[in-house]
Write a protein that holds these residues in place. Structure first.
Motif, PDB file in Angstrom:
ATOM      1  N   VAL A 130     -10.621  64.971  32.088  1.00  0.00           N
ATOM      2  CA  VAL A 130      -9.178  64.918  32.315  1.00  0.00           C
ATOM      3  C   VAL A 130      -8.861  64.181  33.611  1.00  0.00           C
ATOM      4  N   ALA A 131      -9.619  64.454  34.670  1.00  0.00           N
ATOM      5  CA  ALA A 131      -9.377  63.797  35.956  1.00  0.00           C
ATOM      6  C   ALA A 131      -9.566  62.288  35.839  1.00  0.00           C
ATOM      7  N   GLU A 132     -10.577  61.875  35.096  1.00  0.00           N
ATOM      8  CA  GLU A 132     -10.802  60.443  34.901  1.00  0.00           C
ATOM      9  C   GLU A 132      -9.657  59.816  34.107  1.00  0.00           C
ATOM     10  N   VAL A 133      -9.202  60.518  33.080  1.00  0.00           N
ATOM     11  CA  VAL A 133      -8.097  60.006  32.271  1.00  0.00           C
ATOM     12  C   VAL A 133      -6.828  59.889  33.112  1.00  0.00           C
ATOM     13  N   LEU A 134      -6.562  60.872  33.961  1.00  0.00           N
ATOM     14  CA  LEU A 134      -5.366  60.832  34.800  1.00  0.00           C
ATOM     15  C   LEU A 134      -5.397  59.651  35.764  1.00  0.00           C
ATOM     16  N   ASP A 135      -6.565  59.344  36.320  1.00  0.00           N
ATOM     17  CA  ASP A 135      -6.671  58.175  37.201  1.00  0.00           C
ATOM     18  C   ASP A 135      -6.362  56.893  36.444  1.00  0.00           C
ATOM     19  N   ARG A 136      -6.904  56.771  35.253  1.00  0.00           N
ATOM     20  CA  ARG A 136      -6.669  55.570  34.457  1.00  0.00           C
ATOM     21  C   ARG A 136      -5.226  55.499  33.964  1.00  0.00           C
ATOM     22  N   ALA A 144     -10.421  49.561  37.078  1.00  0.00           N
ATOM     23  CA  ALA A 144     -10.615  50.331  35.851  1.00  0.00           C
ATOM     24  C   ALA A 144     -11.453  49.552  34.842  1.00  0.00           C
ATOM     25  N   GLU A 145     -11.200  48.251  34.751  1.00  0.00           N
ATOM     26  CA  GLU A 145     -11.946  47.390  33.829  1.00  0.00           C
ATOM     27  C   GLU A 145     -13.436  47.401  34.155  1.00  0.00           C
ATOM     28  N   GLN A 146     -13.751  47.376  35.445  1.00  0.00           N
ATOM     29  CA  GLN A 146     -15.138  47.249  35.893  1.00  0.00           C
ATOM     30  C   GLN A 146     -15.806  48.585  36.193  1.00  0.00           C
ATOM     31  N   ASP A 147     -15.110  49.695  35.884  1.00  0.00           N
ATOM     32  CA  ASP A 147     -15.632  51.026  36.220  1.00  0.00           C
ATOM     33  C   ASP A 147     -16.054  51.092  37.683  1.00  0.00           C
ATOM     34  N   ASP A 148     -15.241  50.503  38.534  1.00  0.00           N
ATOM     35  CA  ASP A 148     -15.499  50.471  39.970  1.00  0.00           C
ATOM     36  C   ASP A 148     -15.501  51.896  40.518  1.00  0.00           C
ATOM     37  N   PRO A 149     -16.534  52.280  41.280  1.00  0.00           N
ATOM     38  CA  PRO A 149     -16.569  53.634  41.835  1.00  0.00           C
ATOM     39  C   PRO A 149     -15.399  53.942  42.760  1.00  0.00           C
ATOM     40  N   ARG A 150     -14.684  52.919  43.219  1.00  0.00           N
ATOM     41  CA  ARG A 150     -13.518  53.127  44.066  1.00  0.00           C
ATOM     42  C   ARG A 150     -12.256  53.444  43.257  1.00  0.00           C
ATOM     43  N   LEU A 151     -12.375  53.489  41.941  1.00  0.00           N
ATOM     44  CA  LEU A 151     -11.196  53.644  41.094  1.00  0.00           C
ATOM     45  C   LEU A 151     -10.332  54.848  41.459  1.00  0.00           C
TER      46      LEU A 151
END
Length: 379
Positions: free
Chosen positions: A227-233, A298-305
């Motif tokens: 959920v946290a990942e989805v909210l960031d995106r 987000a496209e590059q799955d950057d750890p700074r996302l």
């Protein structure tokens, strides 16, 4: 890093803008605002069937185009400009991203083709009365009995919750963990009520669950991580839409400043108006840079996302509200009337500012994510 769209992405944006100019003019937006569902199902299917917009980020194996967040962001800029009445953010961003980032291959095969084609509408139900966007705000319970799951509680402020065919519901399990559950929109025990909100172009709903049957979505680890990942995106996607809203508001203000005359000259020739519009232009272009950088992350799955997502959401929210507010300022009295579209853009800006967390919330998150809170605590 190049923040600009590629030639192919620019062509996608031009195509979407032309399509929305024909299918979502102001008159159609106002008509759909008054309908029960708040959007046109036939147009939604056309968007999926003719243009493939809902399936842009869906891999080809599930019926999509295999693109990514940048292409979705290009579309969202245009849907924001047009104030499109459609569940693009809820279904194409929230729900589709949840399925794609989950560990549930069976659910992806079963649901993603329908979402990509526009035959299905889905959403993610997270917030409750506390209106919190973190795990502590989840109180709805999931109980397992005889191998099946039942949900009890309620959700509110659910985007397109009254019209969704599938509701991905975030719930708390007996072991105090968080899970994501797939619920049919017409499931027994589920009641849905459209909420009156400031923005009539984007529907929200309250959902009540009374022992509603559900299927648990398989995840990598605890469900809250998903959920946290989805909210960031989703925050990044919304930032792109906010850029579109702000950009259109600026265009409206500039156009009016050229044709509205006062004291025998266009009001755009007055220094005060020039400065106001120049300030808005700076905010809009800075917001566009922030949103595009976040889309690339987000496209590059950057750890700074996570940090970039909070930065973009906070900045774009403020820029969007400023642009839409100043648009009304430039228009003067006519900008306050129901007949003029300026107020619709302001209302979208204000509700989007709060969606997925307001700027203050995201600035606090940003401080935590880059370690500033630890530094302050050590001083």
């Amino acid at each position: 890093m190049d923040f600009a769209f590629s030639a192919e992405q620019e062509e996608l944006r031009r195509t979407v803008r032309a399509f929305l100019a024909d299918t979502s003019p102001e008159s159609e937006v106002r008509r759909l605002m008054e309908t029960p569902e708040g959007f046109d199902r036939d147009l939604w299917r056309r968007m999926g069937g003719e243009l493939g917009l809902q399936g842009l980020a869906v891999p080809e194996e599930y019926g999509g185009a295999g693109c990514g967040p940048v292409e979705v962001g290009a579309v969202l800029e245009e849907t924001g400009r047009a104030l499109l009445c459609a569940p693009y953010l809820s279904s194409t961003v929230l729900a589709t991203t949840t399925l794609l980032r989950s560990a549930d291959e069976e659910a992806r095969k079963r649901l993603l083709p329908g979402l990509a084609s526009g035959e299905l509408v889905a959403t993610l139900a997270l917030t409750e009365d506390s209106a919190r966007w973190d795990a502590a705000g989840v109180a709805l319970t999931a109980r397992q009995s005889d191998g099946s799951w039942r949900l009890t509680g309620h959700k509110t402020f659910v985007l397109d919750g009254a019209a969704a065919d599938i509701v991905l519901t975030v719930a708390r399990t007996a072991d105090d963990g968080i899970g994501v559950f797939v619920v049919d929109g017409d499931a027994a025990g589920l009641t849905r009520e459209t909420l009156p909100t400031m923005d009539p172009t984007r529907r929200q709903a309250r959902l009540d669950y009374h022992e509603v049957p559900a299927e648990r979505l398989r995840t990598h680890g605890d469900g809250w991580d998903l959920v946290a990942e989805v909210l960031d995106r989703a925050a990044v996607a919304l930032a792109a839409e906010q850029v579109g809203v702000a950009s259109r508001a600026l265009d409206m203000a500039v156009e009016y400043a050229k044709v509205r005359h006062q004291f025998g000259r266009p009001i755009g020739s007055f220094q005060a108006v020039k400065h106001l519009l120049a300030d808005v232009l700076l905010e809009v272009e800075s917001a566009r840079a922030a949103a595009h950088f976040a889309l690339l992350a987000a496209e590059q799955d950057d750890p700074r996302l996570p940090a970039v997502a909070s930065l973009a959401k906070a900045f774009c929210s403020d820029a969007c509200l400023q642009a839409t507010g100043q648009n009304i300022q430039v228009h003067g009295g006519i900008g306050f009337t129901w007949e003029h579209p300026a107020h619709l853009y302001l209302k979208r800006a204000k509700t989007s500012q709060l969606l997925f967390g307001d700027p203050a919330y995201h600035r606090e998150l940003l401080a935590q994510r880059i370690g500033m809170d630890a530094v302050e605590g050590a001083v």
